[in-house]
Design a protein around this motif. Structure first.
Motif, PDB file in Angstrom:
ATOM      1  N   SER A 136       1.081  -1.284  -0.209  1.00  0.00           N
ATOM      2  CA  SER A 136       0.470   0.135  -0.481  1.00  0.00           C
ATOM      3  C   SER A 136       0.602   1.328   0.010  1.00  0.00           C
ATOM      4  N   LEU A 193       2.292   1.899  -3.172  1.00  0.00           N
ATOM      5  CA  LEU A 193       1.580   2.026  -4.689  1.00  0.00           C
ATOM      6  C   LEU A 193       0.737   3.687  -4.339  1.00  0.00           C
ATOM      7  N   GLY A 206       0.809   5.953  -7.042  1.00  0.00           N
ATOM      8  CA  GLY A 206       0.306   5.871  -8.472  1.00  0.00           C
ATOM      9  C   GLY A 206      -1.029   6.425  -8.829  1.00  0.00           C
ATOM     10  N   LYS A 207      -1.314   6.889  -9.594  1.00  0.00           N
ATOM     11  CA  LYS A 207      -2.507   7.356 -10.505  1.00  0.00           C
ATOM     12  C   LYS A 207      -3.015   6.339 -10.329  1.00  0.00           C
ATOM     13  N   TYR A 264      -4.116   3.623  -8.285  1.00  0.00           N
ATOM     14  CA  TYR A 264      -2.850   2.374  -7.501  1.00  0.00           C
ATOM     15  C   TYR A 264      -3.382   2.620  -6.019  1.00  0.00           C
ATOM     16  N   ASP A 282      -5.577   4.084  -4.748  1.00  0.00           N
ATOM     17  CA  ASP A 282      -7.100   3.383  -3.837  1.00  0.00           C
ATOM     18  C   ASP A 282      -7.117   1.437  -3.735  1.00  0.00           C
ATOM     19  N   MET A 283      -6.367   1.279  -4.963  1.00  0.00           N
ATOM     20  CA  MET A 283      -6.053  -0.043  -4.967  1.00  0.00           C
ATOM     21  C   MET A 283      -5.418  -0.778  -3.645  1.00  0.00           C
ATOM     22  N   GLY A 284      -4.662   0.033  -3.143  1.00  0.00           N
ATOM     23  CA  GLY A 284      -3.436  -1.024  -2.461  1.00  0.00           C
ATOM     24  C   GLY A 284      -4.684  -0.967  -0.973  1.00  0.00           C
TER      25      GLY A 284
END
Length: 121
Positions: free
Chosen positions: A53, A56, A59-60, A62, A64-66
């Motif tokens: 997390s 990431l 990262g644009k 990414y 949120d994904m983390g």
């Protein structure tokens, strides 16, 4: 949040491998080295998604994904602890606590997203 999860993951890793597994045992789990191999692997994944997390966070899209992956792994792990070992110290339900924490994280995310939109307007 990525910064916090990064530090948390490393702290959890140190606690699991060289500490007394305080967070795991408070949640009702055996200590790290008393867990079955699958449980140990899940604990290591949980520790690893914190630094992921962090990695990431800039990262644009990414970032949120983390946060989402960390939350899912944490809730899954807490659910498995509760399912297999019951409640923790003083009747603490690890699953309920993990869901509540992720609710706070989601609330903070929505708050900061709205503030960012107001700032950009």
């Amino acid at each position: 949040m990525g910064n916090l999860y990064g530090v948390a993951g490393l702290a959890h890793l140190a606690d699991c491998l060289v500490g007394n597994s305080q967070l795991l045992t408070m949640a009702g789990s055996p200590s790290y080295y008393e867990l079955p191999v699958v449980g140990q692997l899940l604990a290591l994944v949980w520790c690893a998604v914190g630094p992921l997390s962090f990695a990431l966070k800039d990262g644009k899209g990414y970032a949120d994904m983390g946060l989402i992956v960390y939350g899912l792994v944490e809730v899954l792990g807490a659910g498995l602890i509760t399912l297999n070992y019951g409640n923790g110290v003083d009747g603490m339900n690890a699953f309920v606590n993990a869901v509540l924490v992720q609710g706070v994280v989601a609330g903070a995310w929505f708050y900061s997203a709205n503030k960012k939109e107001e700032f950009e307007s």
